[in-house]
Design an enzyme around this catalytic site. Structure first.
Site, PDB file in Angstrom:
ATOM      1  N   GLU A 105     -11.966  -5.353  -1.065  1.00 20.39           N
ATOM      2  CA  GLU A 105     -11.575  -5.049  -2.455  1.00 20.39           C
ATOM      3  C   GLU A 105     -12.553  -5.642  -3.458  1.00 20.39           C
ATOM      4  O   GLU A 105     -12.776  -6.850  -3.465  1.00 20.39           O
ATOM      5  CB  GLU A 105     -10.156  -5.598  -2.707  1.00 20.39           C
ATOM      6  N   LYS A 109       0.748 -11.236  -3.603  1.00 19.83           N
ATOM      7  CA  LYS A 109      -0.345 -10.445  -3.010  1.00 19.83           C
ATOM      8  C   LYS A 109      -1.680 -10.914  -3.592  1.00 19.83           C
ATOM      9  O   LYS A 109      -2.696 -10.987  -2.895  1.00 19.83           O
ATOM     10  CB  LYS A 109      -0.106  -8.958  -3.283  1.00 19.83           C
ATOM     11  N   HIS A 131     -11.771  -4.477 -12.944  1.00 18.08           N
ATOM     12  CA  HIS A 131     -11.598  -3.917 -11.609  1.00 18.08           C
ATOM     13  C   HIS A 131     -12.405  -2.634 -11.465  1.00 18.08           C
ATOM     14  O   HIS A 131     -13.137  -2.436 -10.520  1.00 18.08           O
ATOM     15  CB  HIS A 131     -10.117  -3.579 -11.461  1.00 18.08           C
TER      16      HIS A 131
HETATM   17  C1  MEV Z   1      -4.531  -6.717  -6.870  1.00 15.92           C
HETATM   18  O1  MEV Z   1      -5.165  -6.682  -5.598  1.00 15.92           O
HETATM   19  C2  MEV Z   1      -3.799  -8.035  -7.077  1.00 15.92           C
HETATM   20  C3  MEV Z   1      -2.987  -8.129  -8.362  1.00 15.92           C
HETATM   21  O2  MEV Z   1      -2.083  -7.042  -8.426  1.00 15.92           O
HETATM   22  C4  MEV Z   1      -2.251  -9.443  -8.339  1.00 15.92           C
HETATM   23  C5  MEV Z   1      -1.247  -9.612  -9.455  1.00 15.92           C
HETATM   24  O3  MEV Z   1      -0.726  -8.614  -9.990  1.00 15.92           O
HETATM   25  O4  MEV Z   1      -0.962 -10.780  -9.782  1.00 15.92           O
HETATM   26  C6  MEV Z   1      -3.868  -8.010  -9.580  1.00 15.92           C
END
Ligand code: MEV
Length: 479
Positions: free
Chosen positions: A88, A297, A414
């Site tokens: 990622e 996550k 991102h």
């Molecule tokens: C994306 O891989 C992880 C996030 O969704 C974590 C979060 O929302 O705290 C950005």
């Protein structure tokens, strides 16, 4: 700490823009040297087909992931480079960025508990009398059972570990889960014998499973009971690691503009507001399992990357994390955040199970793991040390996500990284990527359609330019 390690700096300005060879040189300048084999292993994904065929069944080939390095980490007053194997985009950048902000304070301070894991042996009883008789007999026999259990793991005992305790619990039926109604047998009387095993530097699955399987038969014979499954529990709640960090609030203010003189009080107010927004995001995860799942996550984005790089069983770490997050009866956040009383810092903490090994399993089978260990040095030799590094990385990743979410959102950062992948997917050549990326970021259109249009336009321009040049030179020649 060796002289070289204590002087090492994990701040390497411009690392991001350097080529691969330059990066190796920059790491070398900080005392991190890869052997020829380790470098070669990184060229080729770390695993030969031959080795892979000895690892799992029905091998068809190999499957690679990028091996990156996160910078700027200072963990327990030591500068460290963190290996991350992950697909990622933005994970390496986000945690390096938070690690950089943390350097204005003490960096990450961590701790870990002894490597004690639980093994379980399921016991079934015909009636309450059988259960009560066993409970009594088990209590009386504990010392000799402990001796038997340790006889099943002499190697571990000789290294200073072994079975520390035995416990028995009855397991009441789960009346809460509607999903299982009509499937479960609530009348069955069931219990579990738990073995607490100090695995030292091993993750412990193999050794605990062997001891549990051996003890299962001993229990059956000694107490004339019906034993059933025997296996370790991945919920390693006795083997937690913790990390805490204080991020100065002024560091959370938006980027300073190049043209304006920095206004310290304005930056402080902005940072304080951002700190409160991050705390509010934490509060949402505390209250709502739907948010907590995503919040956690984000933590695992960092932890899994190190787990894969160091040859650890990331599924087990994931399973433990989420079960631990639900231990109170409601699934919730693993980390916690608050603004310090003097309103100068954002205080961030993470505590979670961290069953990792630095010996055994397939750890040294994979050459890529050796390269990860070269980066981490002595921190990759002891399981407790590695666990401490991993929670620090998880916390950094979590703060990075909340900082973005509480600010401009994650999509811009991102997508600007993701757009590289999109460009590769639509067939852009590597020399076209940086021009196209800059162009798309400038227009804010970070999607596949815009990427296709930009690639087409760039190629049309490139085709046209040489033609125009030809026409011009022809006209010149013709006078
Ligand atoms: C994306 O891989 C992880 C996030 O969704 C974590 C979060 O929302 O705290 C950005």
């Amino acid at each position: 700490m060796s002289e070289e390690r204590s002087k090492r700096s994990s701040r390497v300005p411009g690392f991001y823009t350097q080529g691969r060879e330059q990066r190796f040189r920059a790491l070398g300048a900080e005392g991190i040297h890869f052997t020829k084999e380790e470098k070669l292993a990184l060229d080729e994904g770390g695993l030969t087909l031959k080795r892979a065929e000895n690892m799992i069944e029905n091998v068809l080939g190999l499957y690679s992931l990028p091996f990156g390095v996160a910078l700027n980490f200072r963990i327990d007053h030591e500068d460290l480079f963190i290996p991350l194997v992950v697909e990622e985009p933005s994970i390496v950048a986000a945690c390096s960025n938070i690690a950089k902000l943390s350097r204005a304070g003490d960096g990450f301070i961590t701790s870990s508990e002894a490597s004690v894991m639980k093994g379980q042996i399921q016991i079934l009883f015909n009636d309450a009398f059988g259960l009560n008789t066993f409970k009594q007999a088990f209590e009386n026999a504990k010392p000799s059972l402990l001796e038997s259990a340790n006889r099943l793991c002499p190697g571990l005992v000789s290294r200073g570990g072994g079975v520390l305790a035995l416990r028995f619990r009855t397991l009441p039926p789960n009346a809460r889960s509607k999903y299982h109604q009509g499937w479960s047998s609530p009348d069955t009387i069931m219990g579990v014998v738990e073995l607490h095993v100090d695995c030292i530097d091993a993750m412990g699955a193999n050794i605990i499973n062997s001891v549990c399987e051996g003890m299962r038969f001993e229990l059956q014979q000694r107490f004339n009971i019906q034993t059933h499954i025997a296996i370790l529990s991945n919920l390693a709640d006795l083997r937690c690691a913790e990390a805490r960090v204080e991020i100065p609030l002024h560091a959370l203010a938006g980027k300073e503009s190049k043209d304006s003189t920095p206004d310290e009080s304005q930056r402080y107010v902005e940072g304080l507001q951002q700190g409160h927004r991050i705390v509010s995001a934490y509060e949402m995860a505390l209250r709502d399992p739907y948010r907590a799942c995503t919040h956690n996550k984000g933590i695992m984005n960092g932890i899994d990357g190190v787990a894969v790089a160091t040859g650890n069983d990331w599924r087990s770490i994931e399973a433990a994390a989420h079960a631990y997050a639900a231990l109170s009866g409601q699934y919730t956040t693993l980390s916690r955040f608050r603004v310090s009383r003097d309103e100068q810092n954002l205080e961030c903490e993470l505590r979670m199970p961290m069953a990792v090994g630095t010996v055994g399993g397939s750890i040294l089978v994979h050459e890529g793991v050796r390269a990860a260990r070269a980066l981490l040095g002595a921190r990759a030799e002891k399981a407790g040390e590695l666990a401490r590094v991993m929670v620090a990385v998880g916390l950094a990743q979590n703060i990075g996500a909340l900082h973005a979410l509480a600010g401009e959102g994650i999509q811009r950062g991102h997508m600007s990284l993701h757009i590289r992948q999109v460009l590769l997917e639509i067939g852009a050549a590597s020399h076209e990527i940086s021009t196209l990326k800059e162009q798309l970021i400038a227009t804010g259109e970070l999607n596949r359609q815009a990427a296709r249009a930009a690639l087409k336009a760039l190629r049309n321009k490139d085709c046209k330019e040489p033609k125009d040049k030809l026409v011009m030179s022809k006209l010149k020649r013709e006078g």
